[in-house]
Design a protein around this motif. Structure first.
Motif, PDB file in Angstrom:
ATOM      1  N   VAL A  71       0.840  -1.202   0.000  1.00 26.55           N
ATOM      2  CA  VAL A  71       0.000   0.000   0.000  1.00 26.55           C
ATOM      3  C   VAL A  71       0.877   1.254   0.000  1.00 26.55           C
ATOM      4  CG1 VAL A  71      -1.663   1.321   1.349  1.00 26.55           C
ATOM      5  CG2 VAL A  71      -1.958  -1.141   1.091  1.00 26.55           C
ATOM      6  N   PHE A  72       1.862   1.268   0.888  1.00 29.58           N
ATOM      7  CA  PHE A  72       2.748   2.438   0.989  1.00 29.58           C
ATOM      8  C   PHE A  72       3.482   2.686  -0.332  1.00 29.58           C
ATOM      9  CE2 PHE A  72       7.097   3.974   1.840  1.00 29.58           C
ATOM     10  CZ  PHE A  72       6.796   5.216   2.366  1.00 29.58           C
ATOM     11  N   ALA A  73       4.059   1.623  -0.908  1.00 26.58           N
ATOM     12  CA  ALA A  73       4.823   1.791  -2.145  1.00 26.58           C
ATOM     13  C   ALA A  73       3.918   2.148  -3.312  1.00 26.58           C
ATOM     14  CB  ALA A  73       5.601   0.512  -2.453  1.00 26.58           C
ATOM     15  N   THR A  74       2.698   1.633  -3.318  1.00 32.83           N
ATOM     16  CA  THR A  74       1.771   1.963  -4.404  1.00 32.83           C
ATOM     17  C   THR A  74       1.426   3.447  -4.381  1.00 32.83           C
ATOM     18  OG1 THR A  74       0.840  -0.270  -4.410  1.00 32.83           O
ATOM     19  CG2 THR A  74      -0.487   1.472  -5.374  1.00 32.83           C
ATOM     20  N   VAL A  75       1.185   3.989  -3.200  1.00 31.33           N
ATOM     21  CA  VAL A  75       0.883   5.416  -3.088  1.00 31.33           C
ATOM     22  C   VAL A  75       2.060   6.246  -3.603  1.00 31.33           C
ATOM     23  CG1 VAL A  75       0.419   7.289  -1.469  1.00 31.33           C
ATOM     24  CG2 VAL A  75      -0.752   5.101  -1.213  1.00 31.33           C
ATOM     25  N   ILE A  76       3.287   5.875  -3.200  1.00 23.90           N
ATOM     26  CA  ILE A  76       4.466   6.598  -3.674  1.00 23.90           C
ATOM     27  C   ILE A  76       4.584   6.483  -5.195  1.00 23.90           C
ATOM     28  CG2 ILE A  76       6.989   6.717  -3.571  1.00 23.90           C
ATOM     29  CD1 ILE A  76       5.610   7.666  -1.042  1.00 23.90           C
ATOM     30  N   GLY A  77       4.363   5.276  -5.732  1.00 27.52           N
ATOM     31  CA  GLY A  77       4.452   5.085  -7.175  1.00 27.52           C
ATOM     32  C   GLY A  77       3.397   5.858  -7.937  1.00 27.52           C
TER      33      GLY A  77
END
Length: 634
Positions: A71-77
């Motif tokens: 979830v965290f990395a998807t938001v950053i991406g």
């Protein structure tokens, strides 16, 4: 006395029942994710299925931790995709360079972490490739794609969580506790032998350090498993740190027992003196040995206490962190190569002039990220080159043989069953190569099949997907041969040079015991990285010897730092300054003389400085021994 036979787990078709239960949970999670995506009429339901394939783990804690990082990395991406396309969509090759720089930066970050933190950095690459690289010809659709795929990823995460909770996915902490107990038994056996002056061979010590530190990424996943997960994770981390310290203290006791006179090597001191053994030296050496033995017993009790806290889920006092060793130079080398692979692939695809080559470039970026998580990037790319055709073949059989025009969802779910369960069973195998192969087949099969509502069953679309995915794997394979990844020898030399640099760090006596223990664990992680890079090559055995010698020397200096911290406040200024100067110069003879002075200047039965003198004498003796070993290893 009754003997209890070890019960073997029940097996079916060669796999344990637990493996079959995991395969069923994976299939149910994927079907649930697809059903929810179809019901919500998302544009990219295949992303939900891919999320389940990526999050498939036999243990609940691992899946939950990976979901959180996803979830965290998807938001950053998503944010990066919108920003990059919004600012550089009309800049041509500058956009490619910016995307390549993003890939390189994420690979650099991935190399600085382990476990799911490394995966989160890679996922930033995957998200940008799917949202910004694939639709390069239609940049206006980036925001819509970001919204749709973000929602699909959340559905996949929720599906895995719900199925694992309702079907009682097993907790991971019993497995971690069992591994720590097995390691504790091995280290305790080493400790028992050390009392008689028998040490463990260097290669076995290095392998044991690697086995202990290799648990670190698994231990972090305990924090998300249950309500007492953070307490269990802290207890497991503390047990790992104390195991490393106990192993090092065992080696020290073995060395001091085998060389009771201290083993001080004056050849490296600035002012060498004849190696005489006086009465005070013998007394100091005996004090040092007794103090180290008591320290060994204390560490053994600490490990047992930490493992009990892990099993019970109780909060542990004086918990330790388990820091990861980060080589920024290796990470930078990996990042530069990732940038080069992406740009070279873009140039090759532009020269080819094929339509829709942005899809192949997106796959190249994804494969670069996935390979970055492997210790051997070339082997990971070769494995992908094998897994991609197999995944394409399985997707073709599923789409045009098994389903063949089916539109009913129950039939789709039944058709998916064998294509999900077989790779999931491979994920439970102890062989890491089979695990990677199984996950690759699972992910590539879903990616090529690309379930949608309704399913198109278009042979041309299927062939284009297979072709672009195969071309991307081949392009990365060729690029890695033109510009090879950092070699094993290069990694070993960098890690060893950093180990030599770290043993020259000044010792101040101001660090706490916790900081010293954590620093020793960090050094042990580096030894594990060196062992992992060296593999089973006999030619790299001297490098492992040198790495362990540097580890021992750093441990001796930290023991000297500990001795300075034990000095009582009323210690004479001259004596304190003499000891600090000896430790700062790493002068083993001067350290031993300072330790003797701490004992000889006291007339009481129990000297206030006796513990400090014992620790300092032990550090001096070990420093003299490790100095010779370091020179021999070089």
């Amino acid at each position: 006395m009754t003997a209890v036979a070890n019960r073997m787990p029940m097996r079916f078709a060669g796999f344990p029942i637990g493996a079959w239960a995991f395969a069923w949970r994976t299939w149910l999670s994927l079907v649930l994710a697809l059903y929810a995506a179809f019901w919500l009429q998302l544009e990219s339901p295949a992303t939900s299925a891919l999320t389940v394939a990526v999050l498939a783990f036999p243990w609940r804690g691992q899946g939950l931790e990976k979901a959180a990082y996803r979830v965290f990395a998807t938001v950053i991406g998503l944010i990066a995709s919108i920003a990059i396309v919004g600012l550089f969509s009309q800049t041509g090759w500058l956009l490619i360079a910016i995307l390549g720089a993003w890939v390189g930066a994420c690979v650099y970050a991935s190399s600085l972490f382990d476990g799911f933190r490394s995966y989160a950095a890679v996922l930033c690459i995957i998200t940008v490739c799917l949202i910004a690289v694939e639709p390069l010809d239609t940049p206006q659709s980036v925001f819509e794609l970001a919204h749709e795929r973000g929602a699909a990823i959340l559905i996949g995460i929720l599906s895995v969580t719900v199925v694992n909770d309702f079907l009682f996915a097993p907790d991971y902490f019993p497995t971690i506790a069992g591994r720590l107990e097995a390691l504790h038994r091995k280290v305790s056996a080493v400790a028992a032998s050390s009392m008689h002056g028998v040490g463990l061979p260097s290669e076995d010590v290095a392998a044991l350090l690697r086995a202990i530190t290799a648990l670190r990424p698994d231990v972090t996943s305990l924090g998300t498993e249950t309500s007492v997960g953070p307490a269990r994770s802290a207890a497991a981390r503390t047990a790992m740190v104390d195991l490393v310290v106990q192993l090092e203290v065992s080696r020290s006791v073995a060395a001091l027992t085998a060389s009771p006179s201290g083993g001080v090597d004056d050849s490296e001191n600035k002012n060498p003196a004849p190696p005489t053994i006086s009465k005070s030296t013998s007394k100091t050496a005996a004090l040092a040995l007794n103090w180290m033995k008591s320290e060994l017993l204390r560490r053994d009790r600490n490990v047992a206490t930490s493992i009990r806290a892990l099993r019970r889920g109780t909060t542990l006092e004086n918990a330790r962190r388990s820091p990861f060793y980060r080589s920024h130079r290796i990470a930078l080398e990996n990042g530069i190569r990732a940038f080069a692979y992406f740009v070279l692939s873009a140039i090759a695809l532009a020269i080819a002039g094929w339509p829709s080559t942005s899809v192949a470039l997106a796959f190249v970026g994804i494969l670069i990220g996935l390979a970055a998580m492997s210790p051997n990037q070339s082997a990971a790319t070769t494995l992908a080159l094998v897994a991609v055709p197999i995944g394409c073949l399985l997707a073709g059989v599923l789409e045009f043989v098994v389903l063949d025009g089916v539109t009913a969802f129950p039939l789709l779910a039944i058709g998916l069953l064998p294509f999900i369960m077989l790779p999931a069973l491979l994920l439970t195998m102890p062989n890491p190569a089979l695990v990677s192969f199984g996950r690759g087949i699972l992910v590539f099969t879903i990616a090529v099949f690309a379930p949608s509502n309704p399913q198109t069953y278009n042979p041309q679309t299927f062939l284009f997907a297979c072709m672009f995915l195969s071309i991307s794997a081949l392009l990365l394979f060729v690029c890695q041969h033109v510009f090879p990844p950092l070699s094993t020898a290069g990694k070993l030399q960098i890690l060893l040079s950093e180990a030599r640099r770290d043993i020259l760090m000044p010792v101040t006596g101001t660090h706490s015991q916790r900081e010293r223990d954590e620093a020793l664990f960090r050094d042990a992680v580096r030894v594990g990285q060196i062992v992992s890079a060296a593999g089973t090559e006999n030619s790299d055995a001297p490098l492992i010897e040198e790495a362990l010698a540097c580890f021992d020397r750093a441990a001796a200096l930290r023991l000297a730092d500990s001795a300075l911290g034990m000095l009582p406040p009323d210690t004479p200024v001259l004596l304190r300054e003499t000891a600090m100067s000896a430790v700062r110069d790493a002068d083993s003879s001067a350290m031993l003389a300072a330790a003797e002075a701490m004992i000889c200047t006291e007339t009481e039965k129990r000297c206030p400085t006796e513990d400090a003198a014992s620790a300092l004498a032990a550090a001096a003796n070990l420093l003299g021994l490790t100095a010779a070993n370091t020179e021999k290893a070089k």
